[in-house]
Design an enzyme around this catalytic site. Structure first.
Site, mmCIF file in Angstrom:
data_model
loop_
_atom_site.group_PDB
_atom_site.id
_atom_site.type_symbol
_atom_site.label_atom_id
_atom_site.label_comp_id
_atom_site.label_asym_id
_atom_site.label_seq_id
_atom_site.Cartn_x
_atom_site.Cartn_y
_atom_site.Cartn_z
ATOM 1 N N GLY A 301 0.839 -1.267 -0.148
ATOM 2 C CA GLY A 301 -0.116 -0.089 -0.046
ATOM 3 C C GLY A 301 0.798 1.099 0.067
ATOM 4 C CE LYS A 420 -10.940 10.230 6.481
ATOM 5 N NZ LYS A 420 -9.473 10.852 6.692
ATOM 6 C CB SER A 462 -2.152 7.636 0.462
ATOM 7 O OG SER A 462 -3.318 8.484 0.618
ATOM 8 C CB SER A 463 -4.169 4.223 -3.130
ATOM 9 O OG SER A 463 -3.905 3.308 -1.780
ATOM 10 C CB VAL A 466 -8.959 14.292 -2.213
ATOM 11 C CG1 VAL A 466 -8.168 15.363 -1.642
ATOM 12 C CG2 VAL A 466 -9.911 15.179 -3.092
#
Length: 620
Positions: A301, A420, A462-463, A466
């Site tokens: 990732g 988050k 990052s994948s 936005v």
């Protein structure tokens, strides 16, 4: 016409075989011999007033030069790549062979050979041999440019910065069709001077004078060593012109070998942030990683792969790459093998929800450190139909990975968490908060392993982030979609996040949650406008459309819950979160029951059950 003919000749007949090079050098040595006679005796006498045995002396000289040249491996060097070390080797050939020739001639009492010829011939030979090679290289470069179709492209650039980077940049980009029309630099000592024939017009404030930019098509930022504040100011002035802006790589990119100074790239959001680079306590991190076996879950990732790259810098004995996606595993393995060819890699396709696979990996490869980066993180995708899957991957996967690490006696276990997880309003955040609670559980259950979590905000590039979406929308001509005009987020770069994770791992005691200093929050709409301007467009060309908040999305993110407090750490960019409260005694049992109860795959049921596990979770 002559230049074209010579280009074609170089293309067709390049000296590759050492014997051919030796013959070509022999012919040049003969030419240098006659040139020396011409210089010594003049036009009228150079050809006729020579001893009868001159031809034999010349033949001997050629043989001596050829033997010395062969001994120093000169014939094997390719002329079209001639460099300073090659010229130096030629100098040694001429010095050695010239001395040997002179000594032999003098010992043979060949007194009719002028002493000046013996003294000057090595100098003339060096000049002739060097010129021949440099000419071939020049012709080859011209031929390569012609074959690559490097014709003027109409790109007329104004370079911001007049230092060493600008000089190297100009030398590189002019071969690729760019025309540099001028330079700007705030250093008054450089203003009005010229660099490689190009004038420094003045300071960066001249960007505000639109009349000076009439024939400019691009601005190139060539300030890799500038401070973040200086770089941000230069970009602000450049973006206000409405011209496309590109940049040379930063000093970090150049130092890490990720690019070259003459390879301009588009402006990235991290260039706009204006943040100081992370200063690691490299001694502490090196002590943590050097000689250790390190396992990274989710190694393919965005965060996992950068963690692997940063870990590799500190000399681990090997890295165990644990990744569910075969393609992502292949990509990170190829990248690491190219950057760190001597670093042993263990490549495992595996699922963090598979306890047997985790146990087998840790038993076989005995990791000292585990960085748990495997997670589903895309908020809208995880909110409804994939909510139960997110719980199983993010929370159960953390539990099982931590369990395998505890059983195997791993020294440190580091969970990659998110802002988050603070007062979560979406399933993804709630599952990551539950994962932090799992870490707290294992910290109490297994004192032999240090369990910790590191919490940070959005990572640029990052994948699923936005920024790539914005850049794609701009490339297509817009519109750029933003959910809300007031929505804000904290941002940091991928390398910055990975480095601070390593720093936290070096500092942490068990059961701790570290919070990164994310700087000031940024309005997403402002970031979109900046990207549009830096691409050379206006909002009239590429409008911004507000689509409304998505399910579970906040207007702003928090890094700490209301009831939490923080403590400073030895590193200024890390704070320690003091999380209050203990887990209920049946918390783990309820979690494990939920992860196997397929009736909870219904989003509404899952949210209700997840709220029981994470009381601060308030679904929207």
């Amino acid at each position: 016409m002559i230049w074209t003919f010579l280009n074609r000749l170089v293309d067709q007949r390049r000296a590759r075989h050492p014997a051919r090079v030796l013959l070509a050098d022999a012919a040049l040595i003969v030419l240098a011999w006659h040139t020396t006679y011409l210089f010594r005796m003049g036009m009228e006498r150079w050809l006729y007033e020579r001893p009868a045995y001159d031809w034999a002396v010349l033949a001997g000289v050629v043989v001596i030069y050829s033997v010395v040249s062969w001994a120093l491996d000169v014939p094997r060097a390719t002329w079209r790549y001639t460099s300073f070390p090659d010229i130096t080797r030629l100098g040694w050939v001429c010095l050695g062979a010239g001395l040997a020739s002179a000594v032999i001639v003098l010992m043979a009492h060949l007194v009719e050979v002028p002493r000046a010829v013996l003294a000057l011939h090595p100098v003339f030979t060096l000049v002739v041999l060097s010129l021949a090679r440099m000419t071939v290289r020049m012709l080859t470069e011209s031929s390569r440019a012609r074959r690559a179709g490097r014709q003027p492209t109409g790109q007329r650039a104004l370079v911001l910065g007049a230092g060493a980077a600008a000089k190297l940049l100009i030398a590189g980009i002019q071969h690729r069709g760019w025309e540099v029309v001028g330079l700007l630099d705030d250093d008054e000592r450089k203003q009005g001077a010229s660099m490689v024939g190009i004038k420094v017009w003045g300071g960066l404030d001249l960007l505000q004078d639109a009349s000076r930019l009439d024939e400019v098509t691009h601005l190139i930022l060539a300030m890799p060593s500038a401070t973040p504040v200086q770089r941000k100011r230069a970009l602000a002035l450049a973006s206000a012109t409405g011209l496309p802006v590109v940049t040379v790589p930063t000093s970090d990119e150049l130092r890490d070998g990720r690019s070259r100074i003459d390879r301009v790239r588009d402006i990235e959001p991290e260039d706009v942030l204006g943040r100081d680079s992370v200063k690691l306590d490299e001694s502490a991190v090196s002590q943590l990683i050097s000689g250790q076996t390190v396992m990274v879950t989710g190694a393919g990732g965005s965060i996992g792969s950068e963690l692997c790259r940063q870990i590799a810098r500190f000399g681990p004995s090997r890295i165990v790459l644990f990744e569910l996606s075969e393609f992502a595993l292949y990509q990170v393995e190829q990248d690491l093998s190219e950057r760190f060819p001597h670093l042993p890699l263990v490549r495992l396709v595996g699922d963090v929800k598979d306890l047997a696979a985790l146990r087998r990996a840790m038993q076989v490869h005995q990791p000292d450190l585990v960085f748990h980066a495997a997670a589903y993180k895309h908020v809208p995708l995880m909110e409804d139909d994939n909510a139960w899957i997110a719980l199983r991957n993010n929370t159960l996967g953390t539990y099982l990975t931590a369990q395998a690490a505890a059983e195997q006696g791993v020294k440190r276990f580091v969970l990659i968490s998110t802002d988050k997880a603070v007062n979560p309003t979406n399933v993804m955040g709630a599952t990551k908060r539950a994962a932090e609670m799992v870490v707290s559980h294992w910290a109490a259950q297994s004192p032999g392993t240090r369990f910790m979590a590191v919490r940070f905000g959005n990572v640029l590039g990052s994948s699923g982030s936005v920024i790539p979406k914005f850049k794609e929308q701009i490339a297509k001509g817009g519109p750029v979609t933003v959910t809300h005009p007031e929505i804000t987020r904290y941002f940091m770069t991928i390398p910055e996040a990975a480095q601070l994770v390593l720093q936290a791992a070096a500092l942490a005691e068990t059961g701790q949650v570290f919070v990164m200093d994310m700087g000031e929050s940024i309005k997403i709409a402002d970031l979109a406008r900046e990207l549009i301007r830096l691409s050379g467009h206006t909002e009239a060309d590429i409008p911004i459309v507000f689509s409304g908040l998505r399910p579970g999305e906040k207007l702003f993110e928090e890094l700490l819950a209301d009831d939490d407090t923080t403590l400073p750490t030895p590193h200024p960019r890390l704070r320690l979160a003091q999380l209050r409260g203990e887990l209920p005694t049946d918390w783990i049992e309820r979690l494990m029951a939920l992860t196997v109860d397929e009736t909870a795959s219904t989003p509404a049921v899952l949210r209700a059950r997840l709220h029981e596990l994470v009381p601060e979770y308030a679904p929207r």
